[in-house]
Motif scaffolding. Sequence first.
Motif, PDB file in Angstrom:
ATOM      1  N   PRO A  48       0.831  -1.239   0.000  1.00 34.15           N
ATOM      2  CA  PRO A  48       0.000   0.000   0.000  1.00 34.15           C
ATOM      3  C   PRO A  48       0.848   1.264   0.000  1.00 34.15           C
ATOM      4  N   ARG A  49       2.022   1.218   0.506  1.00 39.01           N
ATOM      5  CA  ARG A  49       2.852   2.426   0.511  1.00 39.01           C
ATOM      6  C   ARG A  49       3.268   2.809  -0.907  1.00 39.01           C
ATOM      7  N   ASP A  50       3.560   1.731  -1.735  1.00 39.99           N
ATOM      8  CA  ASP A  50       3.903   2.026  -3.130  1.00 39.99           C
ATOM      9  C   ASP A  50       2.700   2.606  -3.866  1.00 39.99           C
ATOM     10  N   LEU A  51       1.498   2.170  -3.498  1.00 42.55           N
ATOM     11  CA  LEU A  51       0.289   2.723  -4.116  1.00 42.55           C
ATOM     12  C   LEU A  51       0.203   4.228  -3.854  1.00 42.55           C
ATOM     13  N   LEU A  52       0.499   4.662  -2.646  1.00 44.59           N
ATOM     14  CA  LEU A  52       0.455   6.096  -2.319  1.00 44.59           C
ATOM     15  C   LEU A  52       1.536   6.854  -3.076  1.00 44.59           C
ATOM     16  N   ASP A  53       2.767   6.264  -3.177  1.00 42.90           N
ATOM     17  CA  ASP A  53       3.832   6.956  -3.918  1.00 42.90           C
ATOM     18  C   ASP A  53       3.468   7.097  -5.384  1.00 42.90           C
ATOM     19  N   ASN A  54       2.833   6.014  -5.960  1.00 43.43           N
ATOM     20  CA  ASN A  54       2.399   6.095  -7.366  1.00 43.43           C
ATOM     21  C   ASN A  54       1.363   7.205  -7.557  1.00 43.43           C
ATOM     22  N   ALA A  55       0.466   7.369  -6.631  1.00 45.25           N
ATOM     23  CA  ALA A  55      -0.572   8.404  -6.742  1.00 45.25           C
ATOM     24  C   ALA A  55       0.062   9.795  -6.726  1.00 45.25           C
ATOM     25  N   GLU A  56       1.047   9.993  -5.847  1.00 51.14           N
ATOM     26  CA  GLU A  56       1.722  11.292  -5.812  1.00 51.14           C
ATOM     27  C   GLU A  56       2.417  11.587  -7.135  1.00 51.14           C
ATOM     28  N   SER A  57       3.134  10.602  -7.697  1.00 52.74           N
ATOM     29  CA  SER A  57       3.855  10.797  -8.950  1.00 52.74           C
ATOM     30  C   SER A  57       2.899  11.084 -10.096  1.00 52.74           C
ATOM     31  N   LEU A  58       1.789  10.348 -10.170  1.00 52.53           N
ATOM     32  CA  LEU A  58       0.816  10.556 -11.238  1.00 52.53           C
ATOM     33  C   LEU A  58       0.170  11.943 -11.134  1.00 52.53           C
ATOM     34  N   ASP A  59      -0.085  12.404  -9.932  1.00 51.57           N
ATOM     35  CA  ASP A  59      -0.703  13.720  -9.744  1.00 51.57           C
ATOM     36  C   ASP A  59       0.203  14.822 -10.306  1.00 51.57           C
ATOM     37  N   ILE A  60       1.510  14.687 -10.055  1.00 51.85           N
ATOM     38  CA  ILE A  60       2.448  15.689 -10.586  1.00 51.85           C
ATOM     39  C   ILE A  60       2.508  15.622 -12.095  1.00 51.85           C
ATOM     40  N   ARG A  61       2.573  14.358 -12.652  1.00 50.99           N
ATOM     41  CA  ARG A  61       2.682  14.218 -14.103  1.00 50.99           C
ATOM     42  C   ARG A  61       1.471  14.783 -14.839  1.00 50.99           C
ATOM     43  N   VAL A  62       0.298  14.699 -14.239  1.00 51.63           N
ATOM     44  CA  VAL A  62      -0.922  15.143 -14.931  1.00 51.63           C
ATOM     45  C   VAL A  62      -1.220  16.616 -14.661  1.00 51.63           C
ATOM     46  N   ASN A  63      -0.989  17.072 -13.468  1.00 48.97           N
ATOM     47  CA  ASN A  63      -1.531  18.378 -13.092  1.00 48.97           C
ATOM     48  C   ASN A  63      -0.491  19.486 -12.917  1.00 48.97           C
ATOM     49  N   SER A  64       0.783  19.180 -12.856  1.00 48.62           N
ATOM     50  CA  SER A  64       1.772  20.240 -12.650  1.00 48.62           C
ATOM     51  C   SER A  64       1.806  21.193 -13.854  1.00 48.62           C
ATOM     52  N   ARG A  65       1.932  22.520 -13.590  1.00 48.60           N
ATOM     53  CA  ARG A  65       2.073  23.522 -14.649  1.00 48.60           C
ATOM     54  C   ARG A  65       3.459  24.144 -14.645  1.00 48.60           C
ATOM     55  N   THR A  66       4.367  23.558 -13.819  1.00 44.36           N
ATOM     56  CA  THR A  66       5.724  24.108 -13.762  1.00 44.36           C
ATOM     57  C   THR A  66       6.795  23.061 -14.045  1.00 44.36           C
ATOM     58  N   GLU A  67       6.560  21.800 -13.619  1.00 41.71           N
ATOM     59  CA  GLU A  67       7.568  20.748 -13.794  1.00 41.71           C
ATOM     60  C   GLU A  67       7.425  20.115 -15.177  1.00 41.71           C
ATOM     61  N   ARG A  68       8.550  20.019 -15.903  1.00 41.00           N
ATOM     62  CA  ARG A  68       8.517  19.377 -17.226  1.00 41.00           C
ATOM     63  C   ARG A  68       8.764  17.863 -17.123  1.00 41.00           C
ATOM     64  N   SER A  69       9.298  17.379 -15.942  1.00 45.54           N
ATOM     65  CA  SER A  69       9.473  15.936 -15.713  1.00 45.54           C
ATOM     66  C   SER A  69       9.479  15.690 -14.208  1.00 45.54           C
ATOM     67  N   THR A  70       9.241  14.418 -13.831  1.00 40.11           N
ATOM     68  CA  THR A  70       9.247  14.055 -12.413  1.00 40.11           C
ATOM     69  C   THR A  70       9.655  12.579 -12.302  1.00 40.11           C
ATOM     70  N   PRO A  71      10.422  12.161 -11.254  1.00 41.31           N
ATOM     71  CA  PRO A  71      10.834  10.750 -11.137  1.00 41.31           C
ATOM     72  C   PRO A  71       9.657   9.865 -10.686  1.00 41.31           C
ATOM     73  N   ASP A  72       9.643   8.600 -11.202  1.00 43.95           N
ATOM     74  CA  ASP A  72       8.638   7.655 -10.694  1.00 43.95           C
ATOM     75  C   ASP A  72       9.147   7.092  -9.359  1.00 43.95           C
ATOM     76  N   ARG A  73       8.464   6.017  -8.796  1.00 46.47           N
ATOM     77  CA  ARG A  73       8.849   5.580  -7.447  1.00 46.47           C
ATOM     78  C   ARG A  73      10.159   4.817  -7.437  1.00 46.47           C
ATOM     79  N   LEU A  74      10.637   4.506  -8.662  1.00 53.31           N
ATOM     80  CA  LEU A  74      11.938   3.841  -8.732  1.00 53.31           C
ATOM     81  C   LEU A  74      13.049   4.812  -9.130  1.00 53.31           C
ATOM     82  N   GLY A  75      12.689   6.178  -9.246  1.00 55.22           N
ATOM     83  CA  GLY A  75      13.714   7.182  -9.523  1.00 55.22           C
ATOM     84  C   GLY A  75      13.948   7.464 -10.983  1.00 55.22           C
ATOM     85  N   VAL A  76      13.151   6.860 -11.893  1.00 51.82           N
ATOM     86  CA  VAL A  76      13.330   7.079 -13.333  1.00 51.82           C
ATOM     87  C   VAL A  76      12.564   8.348 -13.728  1.00 51.82           C
ATOM     88  N   PRO A  77      13.211   9.392 -14.393  1.00 50.98           N
ATOM     89  CA  PRO A  77      12.504  10.620 -14.797  1.00 50.98           C
ATOM     90  C   PRO A  77      11.429  10.300 -15.829  1.00 50.98           C
TER      91      PRO A  77
END
Length: 752
Positions: free
Chosen positions: A14-43
Motif C-alpha cells: 500500500p505504501r507504493d500505491l500512495l507513492d504512485n498516486a503522488e507521482s501521477l498527480d504531478i505528471r498530470v496536473n503540474s504547470r511548472t515541472e517538465r518531468s518528475t521521477p517515478d517511485r523507482l527514480g526514473v525521470p
Amino acid sequence: MTYNTGNAVPSCDPRDLLDNAESLDIRVNSRTERSTPDRLGVPRKTWHGMECDFAEDQIDRAARFDTFLASSGYQPLGDYAAGIELTARNQVFLYAGEYYRAAAATALPYTLTGTWATDSAYLVGVGDAVLRQDLAGGQGAGMVGWARQPLATAISTAGQMLSAQLMNVWEFASAITSKPDPLDPETWDWAPAFQAAFDVGGGLFVPQARYPVRGVVTATKPMRLLGLGHGLSVVVPDIGAAGTKVFAFETDDVTAEGIHVDGTGLATASSENKYAFFGGDGVTKFARHTYRNCAVTEWNFKGDDTKANLTVSHGFYIDNVDDVVVEHNVVNGMSGCAVFLRDNAGITVTRNKIHNSVWYPIHIAGGMFAGEISHNVISCDLATGIYWGGAIDLMNQHIPRETRSNGVQIFGNDISGVLSYGAAIRILSCENVHCYENKIHDWSIGTWSTSGGASAIRVDTRGTVVGTGNGPCRNVHIRRNRAEAPSGGESNQGVYVSNQFQSVRNPTSGVWVQDNDLISLDAARAFTTGVIFHGFEGGIEDVYVDGNRVVTLTGGSSPVSGAIGFVATNAQGKIDRVFIGKNVVSDIGTPTDSTQIGVSIGANTDNVLITAPSIIRDFYVGLRTFAGSGPSLYRLSDFVAIACTLKTIFATDETDLFGVVPVPSIASSSALVIPAFEGPRKTIVVTGATTINSCAATNHKGQEVTLVFEGTILVNDANQLKLAGALNATNTSTLTITSDGTSWYEVSRSVN
C-alpha cells in the motif's frame, strides 16, 4: 516520495500505491515541472513537459521550413563561363540574355566547359522565372520604371496611384549639378531640384533630411510645399552672394507647411536684406497664402550688434497679398522681422512662437484690412533687446486715409523679455483697432534704448518730425490687457496715447482705455505713469478711461504728470471731451511731491467729465488741474482719495457738480493775492519760488487760509503778514493764517 520503498514492480505494498498516486498527480496536473521521477527514480515527462516540447518543436519546424523556402528560389551564379559548377537544380547563370539551369536528367554536380554546343545538351532555360523572382524580392520595386502622368480616369493602376500623390523633391534630383560629395545628398545644392518642381506647380513633399539651397527658388504657379516640421524637413540656405530670398512665392494659392529654414553656421555679415519665405512681389496683387507649422532659425545676417547696421533678415515677408494665414510657426534668431506684412486684407497671424527677433517680431507696415494678430508668444533674451519698435507693431506707412490699416484685432498675445524702443505693442496711424486681453510681463529695457523708457501699449502718429505725420488714429479700443512694468528705463508708461508730427490740428479720436491692469511691481519695475494722453500738435478727442486698475511710481520725470494724465503742447493740440470713470489708482511710492498725482488734467485739456466712483490712494494729490485746462465737470463726492496728502488741487477756484469747492492753486509773487472765497476757511496750494513779501487781507475778514507750498519759497514777516518770523518753506510746508480785514496773523506752520 513519501515512502520510497524501492520495491520491485509489481508491488502490492500500500505504501507504493500512495507513492504512485503522488507521482501521477504531478505528471498530470503540474504547470511548472517538465518531468518528475517515478517511485523507482526514473525521470518521466509530465503533461506540461510534453506540451512544451511540442511547442518548441513546432517553432523549430517552422524555422526549418522558412529556411527551405528561402533556399528554394533561384541562386544566380553570374554569367556563363567555363569552370562554373552546378551543384543544385535551382542554380542559374546568364547566357545571351537568358537564364539557364541544369536539366532534370543531368547528373550533379556538373561543371560547365565554356563551350555552349557541348553544355547546352545538359541545360534548360528558365524563361522569366528569375525576373519574376527578382520583382517579388525586396529590391523588386527598384526595377520598375514610372513617369508621372496627368490623371484622366478613376485610379485603377499603381502608376495612377503614384501620379495622384504629391510630387517628391527627389523626383527632380536629376536637375542637381553641384554634388560636392556624390554619395552624400546633404552636400548637394538642391535649389535646381526645388525650382524644377516649382516650375511644374502643384504639391511638393520634402522628406526628412537636410537640403542645402544655394540660390533663390521662385514659384509662379500655385504651390503647396509640404515637409515634416521643425527639425525634420530642413532647408539650409546659403544665399550670401546668390540672392536675397530662399523661397519666393509670386502667385496665388500658396501653402508652405512643415518646412524648417535653418541658418545655423552661416556667415552673418551681409550688405542686403534676406528673406526665408517671401510672399508676393510688391506690385501684383496675389491672394490666399498660408504658412503653417514652419520654422526659421538662426536667420541673422546683420553681422554685428550695432543699431547703425540696418541689414536685416525676415522670416515671413508677405507684400501685397490678401487672405494670408501665418500660424503655428517657430521663429528663433532674426536680425529683422519674424512676420512682416504690408498691403494685405483678411490676415490671420496666430499662435506663432517668436524668440530673439530684434527688428519687429510682428510688423504690419500698413494697408492691413480686417486682420487678426492673436495668441502669439513673443520673447527676447538679448541684452540689446528688440530695437525697431514694438514686439507687435501696427504701423501705417501710407498717408492716404483709404489705404491705412483698418479693422485689426490684437488679442491674447504673450510678450516678455528685453525691449529697447517704443512699446511692447505699438499702434500708429491706424483706424478701428481693438487691442485686448494681451499679457505683457517679465520685460526690461535693453541697452539699445534711446528714449529712457518704454510703454506697454502706445497709440500715436507715424512720423519723424512735425509735418511728416501719416495721420491720427481713430477708434482704438484698449481693453482687458494686463501689463506689468518693465525693469530699467527712467520713464515707463502703461498706456501712452499721443498725436505727434501734425502741422495742423488733426485729432486722434475715439480712444477707449478700459478694464486694463497696469501694474508696477516694485521700485525697480515701475510705471511712472499709468494711462496718459499727450495731444502734442495734432490733438485728441473723445476719450474714455474707465475701469482700469493702475499701480504707479509717479514722479516729476513723467512726460505727463499723474497716474492718469492729460496734456497738450498748445491749443492746436487740445485734448477735448474726456470721460473718466471708475478707475482704481494707487502709488507704491511715498507721497512727498506734488507731481505725485492720481488724476492730472493738464494744460489744453477741455470738457472733462469725472463721474462714477473712482478710488485714488497713496498719492500726494488725488486730482489736480493745471493752468490752461478748460471747463470740466466733477462729481467729487464719488472721487475717493485714500491716504493722499491733498484730495484735490485746482488751477482756478471752481466748484464741482454739487457745489463742493476743491483746492485751488495760485502762483507765488512778491505781493501774494488770495482769491475771494466763501466760508470760514480755505486750503490753497502755492506754486513757484518767488519770495512773498506781502498779502492783501481786504475782503477776508474772519477767514482762515492754509497755504500749502510747492518747492522752496521764502515768506517774510512784513507788511500785512504778521508772522512769528520769516518762513523758509520747502516742498509740502504749510502756513495757516487768519485775517482781521487789514492784516494776516499766523496761526500755525509746519516745515515738512
